[in-house]
Design a protein around this motif. Structure first.
Motif, PDB file in Angstrom:
ATOM      1  N   HIS A  67       0.799  -1.199  -0.055  1.00 14.40           N
ATOM      2  CA  HIS A  67      -0.248  -0.188   0.245  1.00 14.40           C
ATOM      3  C   HIS A  67       0.937   0.671   0.141  1.00 14.40           C
ATOM      4  CE1 HIS A  67      -3.960  -2.341   0.708  1.00 14.40           C
ATOM      5  NE2 HIS A  67      -3.037  -3.099   1.435  1.00 14.40           N
ATOM      6  N   GLY A  68       2.047   1.053  -0.463  1.00 18.81           N
ATOM      7  CA  GLY A  68       2.870   2.288   0.063  1.00 18.81           C
ATOM      8  C   GLY A  68       3.209   2.991   0.890  1.00 18.81           C
ATOM      9  N   ILE A  69       2.674   2.030   2.429  1.00 21.86           N
ATOM     10  CA  ILE A  69       2.819   2.533   3.533  1.00 21.86           C
ATOM     11  C   ILE A  69       4.631   2.102   3.951  1.00 21.86           C
ATOM     12  CG2 ILE A  69       1.917   2.481   6.148  1.00 21.86           C
ATOM     13  CD1 ILE A  69      -0.041   1.798   4.892  1.00 21.86           C
ATOM     14  N   PRO A  70       5.618   3.931   3.741  1.00 18.12           N
ATOM     15  CA  PRO A  70       7.036   3.279   4.272  1.00 18.12           C
ATOM     16  C   PRO A  70       6.772   2.220   5.730  1.00 18.12           C
ATOM     17  CG  PRO A  70       6.240   5.603   4.961  1.00 18.12           C
ATOM     18  CD  PRO A  70       4.275   4.781   4.320  1.00 18.12           C
ATOM     19  N   ASP A  71       7.828   1.687   6.244  1.00 21.36           N
ATOM     20  CA  ASP A  71       8.310   0.750   7.299  1.00 21.36           C
ATOM     21  C   ASP A  71       8.747   2.239   7.902  1.00 21.36           C
ATOM     22  OD1 ASP A  71       8.852  -1.585   6.191  1.00 21.36           O
ATOM     23  OD2 ASP A  71      10.819  -1.029   5.738  1.00 21.36           O
ATOM     24  N   GLY A  72       8.310   2.121   9.551  1.00 22.61           N
ATOM     25  CA  GLY A  72       8.201   2.858  10.977  1.00 22.61           C
ATOM     26  C   GLY A  72       7.110   3.256  10.322  1.00 22.61           C
ATOM     27  N   ALA A  73       6.316   3.616   9.772  1.00 26.17           N
ATOM     28  CA  ALA A  73       4.586   4.128   9.853  1.00 26.17           C
ATOM     29  C   ALA A  73       4.802   4.261  11.392  1.00 26.17           C
ATOM     30  CB  ALA A  73       4.204   4.868   8.631  1.00 26.17           C
ATOM     31  N   PHE A  74       2.936   4.985  11.824  1.00 26.10           N
ATOM     32  CA  PHE A  74       2.490   4.135  12.839  1.00 26.10           C
ATOM     33  C   PHE A  74       1.061   4.411  11.750  1.00 26.10           C
ATOM     34  CE2 PHE A  74      -1.545   5.423  15.315  1.00 26.10           C
ATOM     35  CZ  PHE A  74      -0.635   4.540  17.065  1.00 26.10           C
ATOM     36  N   ILE A  75      -0.031   3.092  11.750  1.00 19.98           N
ATOM     37  CA  ILE A  75      -0.244   2.484  11.381  1.00 19.98           C
ATOM     38  C   ILE A  75      -1.711   2.591  11.690  1.00 19.98           C
ATOM     39  CG2 ILE A  75      -1.046   0.876   9.050  1.00 19.98           C
ATOM     40  CD1 ILE A  75       2.098   0.456   8.869  1.00 19.98           C
ATOM     41  N   ALA A  76      -2.846   3.289  11.773  1.00 22.85           N
ATOM     42  CA  ALA A  76      -4.246   3.187  11.955  1.00 22.85           C
ATOM     43  C   ALA A  76      -4.811   1.874  11.108  1.00 22.85           C
ATOM     44  CB  ALA A  76      -5.224   3.712  12.362  1.00 22.85           C
ATOM     45  N   VAL A  77      -5.476   0.502  11.348  1.00 26.91           N
ATOM     46  CA  VAL A  77      -6.310  -0.195  10.577  1.00 26.91           C
ATOM     47  C   VAL A  77      -7.800  -0.266  11.270  1.00 26.91           C
ATOM     48  CG1 VAL A  77      -7.077  -2.652   9.841  1.00 26.91           C
ATOM     49  CG2 VAL A  77      -4.368  -1.706  10.160  1.00 26.91           C
ATOM     50  N   PHE A  78      -8.708   0.212  10.007  1.00 27.39           N
ATOM     51  CA  PHE A  78     -10.225  -0.223  10.144  1.00 27.39           C
ATOM     52  C   PHE A  78     -10.259  -1.891   9.602  1.00 27.39           C
ATOM     53  CE2 PHE A  78     -14.520  -0.899   8.418  1.00 27.39           C
ATOM     54  CZ  PHE A  78     -15.117  -0.659   9.428  1.00 27.39           C
ATOM     55  N   GLY A  79     -10.608  -2.588  10.243  1.00 25.10           N
ATOM     56  CA  GLY A  79     -10.674  -3.461   8.778  1.00 25.10           C
ATOM     57  C   GLY A  79     -12.014  -4.101   9.721  1.00 25.10           C
ATOM     58  N   GLY A  80     -12.686  -4.756   8.546  1.00 26.57           N
ATOM     59  CA  GLY A  80     -14.101  -5.302   8.358  1.00 26.57           C
ATOM     60  C   GLY A  80     -15.288  -4.871   6.854  1.00 26.57           C
ATOM     61  N   ASN A  81     -16.314  -4.843   8.055  1.00 27.53           N
ATOM     62  CA  ASN A  81     -17.765  -4.369   6.755  1.00 27.53           C
ATOM     63  C   ASN A  81     -17.880  -2.715   7.199  1.00 27.53           C
ATOM     64  OD1 ASN A  81     -20.161  -4.106   5.388  1.00 27.53           O
ATOM     65  ND2 ASN A  81     -21.215  -4.411   7.466  1.00 27.53           N
ATOM     66  N   VAL A  82     -17.058  -2.339   5.706  1.00 29.38           N
ATOM     67  CA  VAL A  82     -17.386  -1.037   4.948  1.00 29.38           C
ATOM     68  C   VAL A  82     -19.217  -0.628   4.741  1.00 29.38           C
ATOM     69  CG1 VAL A  82     -15.862   0.759   4.261  1.00 29.38           C
ATOM     70  CG2 VAL A  82     -14.975  -1.337   4.776  1.00 29.38           C
TER      71      VAL A  82
END
Length: 194
Positions: free
Chosen positions: A1-16
């Protein structure tokens, strides 16, 4: 997804879906533009996915990414990539039920940011477990502030929250715990009906 190493990542996963509140999470990133290492990954499908993509484009949210379809085989990897898992709700939903993703989030051993009204079972579980932060539902500003707060915590504090969530889920939500409880309820109902 082009997210660099070391980034702070929040995830919403599931039914949108309409009740998911995923649009509130996307909108929160408008207030996080100054945090260049802070990314959001929305993984899943549903009727709100295209509106969320449109909102991200309209607000020029370059650090909001989407993964759809989200295959079941990818679940563990997506949740494990998160520094925090975000579970928004609409207020009425939080009063009526526990979102099914709560358990998978807790078992992923990551801290949570949950949108739930004070006094709801959902808020109570998160606070009792000590596995994350609770914010007012549908309040993108409060959600953004919680992301900032979670990002500012030491990684060890976030790890402690994640472990607490997994332990709580293991004690309260597994088949080994729940099935005997359901059987006791059924046996009690049968005894009363006689």
């Amino acid at each position: 997804h082009g997210i660099p190493d070391g980034a702070f990542i929040a995830v919403f996963g599931g039914n949108v879906g309409a009740a998911s509140g995923a649009d509130t999470v996307v909108e929160a990133w408008r207030d996080l533009q100054d945090l260049e290492d802070c990314y959001l990954l929305v993984a899943g499908a549903g009727e709100l996915l295209d509106p969320c993509r449109e909102l991200a484009a309209e607000l020029r949210l370059e650090r909001v990414r989407f993964q759809s379809p989200w295959l079941a085989a990818d679940t563990a990897d997506v949740l494990a990539a998160a520094d925090v898992l975000v579970l928004p709700t609409r207020a009425a939903q939080a009063w009526a039920s526990q979102p099914s993703k709560l358990i998978s989030y807790m078992l992923a051993e990551r801290p949570l940011i949950v949108g739930a009204p004070d006094g709801s079972d959902l808020a109570g579980v998160v606070r009792q477990a000590g596995c994350g932060l609770v914010v007012t539902p549908s309040d993108s500003g409060a959600l953004a502030e919680s992301v900032r707060r979670m990002r500012s915590l030491a990684a060890s504090e976030r790890t402690t929250m994640g472990k607490a969530g997994k332990a709580y889920a293991g004690e309260h939500f597994t088949e080994e715990v729940c099935l005997p409880a359901v059987l006791r309820v059924l046996e009690s109902a049968v005894r009363r009906s006689r």
